[in-house]
Design a protein around this motif. Structure first.
Motif, short mmCIF file in Angstrom:
data_model
loop_
_atom_site.label_atom_id
_atom_site.label_comp_id
_atom_site.label_asym_id
_atom_site.label_seq_id
_atom_site.Cartn_x
_atom_site.Cartn_y
_atom_site.Cartn_z
N VAL A 183 0.99 -1.09 0.63
CA VAL A 183 0.12 -0.32 -0.02
C VAL A 183 0.51 1.09 -0.01
CG1 VAL A 183 -1.73 0.98 1.16
CG2 VAL A 183 -1.75 -1.36 1.11
N PRO A 184 0.95 1.76 -1.12
CA PRO A 184 1.42 3.04 -1.23
C PRO A 184 1.46 3.87 0.22
CG PRO A 184 0.74 2.40 -3.17
CD PRO A 184 0.83 1.62 -2.52
N PHE A 185 0.06 3.99 0.03
CA PHE A 185 -0.01 4.84 1.66
C PHE A 185 0.56 4.98 2.60
CE2 PHE A 185 -3.07 5.92 4.82
CZ PHE A 185 -4.11 7.73 4.32
N PHE A 186 0.16 3.20 3.01
CA PHE A 186 1.10 3.07 4.29
C PHE A 186 2.98 3.41 3.83
CE2 PHE A 186 -2.23 0.30 5.77
CZ PHE A 186 -2.58 1.33 5.92
N ALA A 187 3.57 3.32 2.98
CA ALA A 187 4.57 3.19 2.30
C ALA A 187 5.37 4.94 3.11
CB ALA A 187 5.38 3.16 1.07
N ASN A 188 4.54 5.62 2.45
CA ASN A 188 4.72 7.25 2.66
C ASN A 188 4.51 8.45 4.23
OD1 ASN A 188 6.36 6.82 0.36
ND2 ASN A 188 4.38 7.61 -1.36
N ALA A 189 3.48 6.80 5.03
CA ALA A 189 3.14 7.82 6.01
C ALA A 189 4.44 7.21 7.74
CB ALA A 189 1.43 6.93 6.38
N ASP A 190 3.32 7.94 8.48
CA ASP A 190 4.50 7.67 9.91
C ASP A 190 4.00 6.97 10.39
OD1 ASP A 190 5.53 8.17 12.03
OD2 ASP A 190 3.85 9.54 13.28
N SER A 191 4.91 5.83 10.99
CA SER A 191 5.17 4.25 10.87
C SER A 191 4.40 4.13 12.82
CB SER A 191 6.73 4.11 11.97
OG SER A 191 7.04 5.05 12.83
N ASN A 192 4.18 5.48 13.53
CA ASN A 192 3.10 5.47 14.87
C ASN A 192 1.50 5.15 13.44
OD1 ASN A 192 4.98 5.29 16.26
ND2 ASN A 192 4.64 7.51 16.51
N PHE A 193 1.52 5.86 13.03
CA PHE A 193 0.00 5.82 12.09
C PHE A 193 -0.04 4.73 11.74
CE2 PHE A 193 -2.20 6.19 8.37
CZ PHE A 193 -3.26 6.35 8.89
N VAL A 194 1.01 4.08 11.17
CA VAL A 194 0.86 2.66 10.58
C VAL A 194 0.40 1.39 11.22
CG1 VAL A 194 1.55 1.12 8.50
CG2 VAL A 194 1.97 3.24 8.42
N SER A 195 0.88 1.33 12.58
CA SER A 195 0.58 0.84 13.87
C SER A 195 -0.03 0.66 13.77
CB SER A 195 1.91 1.14 14.68
OG SER A 195 1.85 -0.27 15.38
N ASP A 196 -1.33 1.80 14.38
CA ASP A 196 -2.71 2.57 14.55
C ASP A 196 -3.81 1.94 13.66
OD1 ASP A 196 -1.22 3.09 17.20
OD2 ASP A 196 -1.70 5.83 16.40
N VAL A 197 -3.20 2.00 12.92
CA VAL A 197 -4.55 1.68 11.49
C VAL A 197 -4.06 -0.34 11.74
CG1 VAL A 197 -4.71 0.60 9.27
CG2 VAL A 197 -3.96 3.16 10.31
N VAL A 198 -2.86 -0.87 11.72
CA VAL A 198 -2.89 -2.60 11.23
C VAL A 198 -3.61 -3.07 12.33
CG1 VAL A 198 -0.89 -2.08 9.15
CG2 VAL A 198 -0.52 -2.64 11.91
N THR A 199 -3.51 -2.26 13.74
CA THR A 199 -3.58 -2.82 14.89
C THR A 199 -5.19 -2.97 14.66
OG1 THR A 199 -3.27 -0.55 15.93
CG2 THR A 199 -1.59 -2.84 16.72
N LYS A 200 -6.40 -2.51 13.92
CA LYS A 200 -7.24 -2.12 13.77
C LYS A 200 -8.49 -3.00 13.15
CE LYS A 200 -7.38 1.82 17.19
NZ LYS A 200 -6.19 1.47 17.22
N LEU A 201 -7.19 -3.69 11.91
CA LEU A 201 -7.55 -3.95 10.72
C LEU A 201 -7.98 -5.21 11.23
CD1 LEU A 201 -4.72 -3.19 8.35
CD2 LEU A 201 -7.44 -1.69 8.81
N ARG A 202 -9.05 -6.04 10.64
CA ARG A 202 -9.84 -7.14 10.51
C ARG A 202 -10.07 -7.92 9.05
NH1 ARG A 202 -16.61 -8.13 11.32
NH2 ARG A 202 -16.47 -10.78 11.49
N TYR A 203 -9.31 -8.70 8.98
CA TYR A 203 -9.09 -9.73 7.85
C TYR A 203 -10.26 -10.65 7.06
CZ TYR A 203 -7.25 -13.18 4.57
OH TYR A 203 -7.06 -14.22 3.28
N GLU A 204 -10.17 -10.57 5.97
CA GLU A 204 -11.44 -10.66 5.81
C GLU A 204 -11.59 -10.94 3.55
OE1 GLU A 204 -15.39 -8.00 4.89
OE2 GLU A 204 -15.02 -7.07 6.67
N VAL A 205 -12.14 -12.18 3.38
CA VAL A 205 -12.04 -12.77 2.18
C VAL A 205 -13.63 -12.58 1.28
CG1 VAL A 205 -11.60 -15.27 1.12
CG2 VAL A 205 -10.46 -14.46 3.35
#
Length: 418
Positions: A183-205
């Motif tokens: 995700v380019p949006f995550f690659a250029n974002a703050d590491s703290n922001f990325v960590s806060d987002v990924v810890t709240k993600l839910r996997y779906e198929v």
């Protein structure tokens, strides 16, 4: 794997050790008796044989008894040999049962996740048969489970819930490393922001043909594509664009508080991570720069699909103006209260005047967003505050009747004075 095989190896070594002790006992008892003629040692003429030959025959006799495949070269000829044979057979049967039990337990624990998956699939098949689901639907459910769990079943939420917060965060960041990298949006974002987002993600198929987002519905989550292709479908059925690995969608309605402006359909099997609206707002409130970045991307997407891109801009301007107004009021009140010493009556008048001026643009902005006008607001805000109940009665008698909104505003001011 190495641990399991070592446990099996230790079990085999224990059986060989018991067989060694039994073989030594088989030769020790006749030796203590002086090798009587009816003993198995005398029958096999092993009294004067080399020790390795004696040990080999004794071990063979003991293992034959333990494995219950015979009595050796000759059956027992004496009472002593008979009791030794029964003792060896009992010990061998016990070791054989222990070996089978331990080996079965180790094999089952070797891949417990696959065993749990088979049990889950079996339970789902029984459910589908009980509900008499159509064959096509059964096939789709089976394919979903195969793609979702890949033959292994884990209760990941339970496992992660038992970890510490820091360790859970590290595990989630490692599991989502491919998503963050794509995700380019995550690659250029703050590491703290990325960590806060990924810890709240839910996997779906989602399977091919599934409608992930339906146009006109209220949005409650956005999605990040880890793997797969989705189509943005307009109301007339045309495909506006396609998104693949590393893209995200569904953020427009979360930013504008509006309904979905387009439908999203899965073109292939899609592995997605969803972010709920509550977590979305909680994270972006802490990172306003990332909110503006997402708003600019949302405006470009609205323009691409023929929608008004000012939906995001208007919401941003309203939010900014209201925030600036509130901050100005708070700063003015704090400065005047700190540097000016007034009487109680003067402070009441100052508070009334400041709040009246501050609430007027806020009410105007709220009504502008709702599409409703406030009649008589300026007249109500300009009314002087009476100093007593008598004056208040006389002021009411002298002033012309006001609108409902102005009267309610004047009444709330009366309760602010200390």
């Amino acid at each position: 794997m190495a641990s399991v095989f070592m446990r099996i190896f230790n079990l085999i070594c224990m059986m060989l050790l018991i067989g060694h002790w039994s073989g030594c006992l088989q030769f020790l008892v006749p030796m203590l008796q002086g090798f009587p003629p009816n003993s198995w040692v005398a029958i096999n003429e092993l009294q004067e044989a080399f020790w390795l030959e004696q040990y080999s025959w004794a071990l063979f006799k003991a293992m034959s008894h333990m494995l219950c495949i015979g009595y050796g070269r000759f059956p027992p000829q004496s009472l002593t040999d008979m009791w030794l044979t029964m003792l060896s057979m009992i010990s061998g049967a016990t070791c054989y049962a222990l070996f089978l039990g331990h080996a079965t337990n180790l094999i089952q624990s070797l891949d417990s996740s696959r065993r749990q998956y088979r049990e889950k699939v079996k339970q789902v098949e029984e459910y589908m048969a009980y509900r008499k689901l159509p064959r096509e639907m059964r096939q789709r459910i089976t394919e979903y489970f195969e793609h979702r769990y890949q033959g292994k079943f884990f209760d990941e939420e339970l496992i992660l819930g038992e970890l510490s917060e820091k360790l859970r965060e590290d595990v989630i960041n490692y599991n989502c490393r491919s998503l963050v990298a794509s995700v380019p949006f995550f690659a250029n974002a703050d590491s703290n922001f990325v960590s806060d987002v990924v810890t709240k993600l839910r996997y779906e198929v989602f399977q091919p043909g599934d409608i992930i987002i339906k146009e006109g519905t209220i949005g409650n989550k956005m999605y990040f594509i880890q793997e797969g292709i989705v189509d943005i479908v307009m109301a007339n059925g045309e495909v506006a664009t396609s998104l693949s690995d590393g893209s995200y969608f569904g953020e427009i309605c979360l930013l504008t508080n509006a309904r979905r402006v387009a439908s999203v359909r899965a073109e292939t099997y899609c592995n997605l991570f969803s972010l709920s609206v509550d977590h979305f707002n909680a994270v972006l409130d802490q990172y306003p720069l990332m909110r503006r970045t997402m708003e600019s991307v949302a405006a470009e997407r609205l323009n691409k699909i023929g929608k008004n891109p000012n939906l995001v801009a208007h919401r941003e301007d309203d939010t900014t103006s209201e925030g600036n107004t509130i901050n100005a009021v708070v700063n003015a009140l704090a400065a005047e209260a700190e540097h000016v010493s007034l009487s109680d009556d003067s402070v009441a008048r100052l508070s009334e005047r400041s709040l009246g001026l501050a609430l007027q643009p806020l009410q105007a902005a709220s009504c502008r967003m709702a599409g409703v006008a406030l009649p008589g607001l300026g007249v109500a805000a300009a009314l002087p505050r009476p100093k007593s109940e008598h004056d208040f009665s006389s002021a009411q008698a002298q002033q012309p009747p006001l609108s409902t909104a102005g009267a309610a505003f004047h009444k709330s001011d009366a309760g602010i004075a200390p």
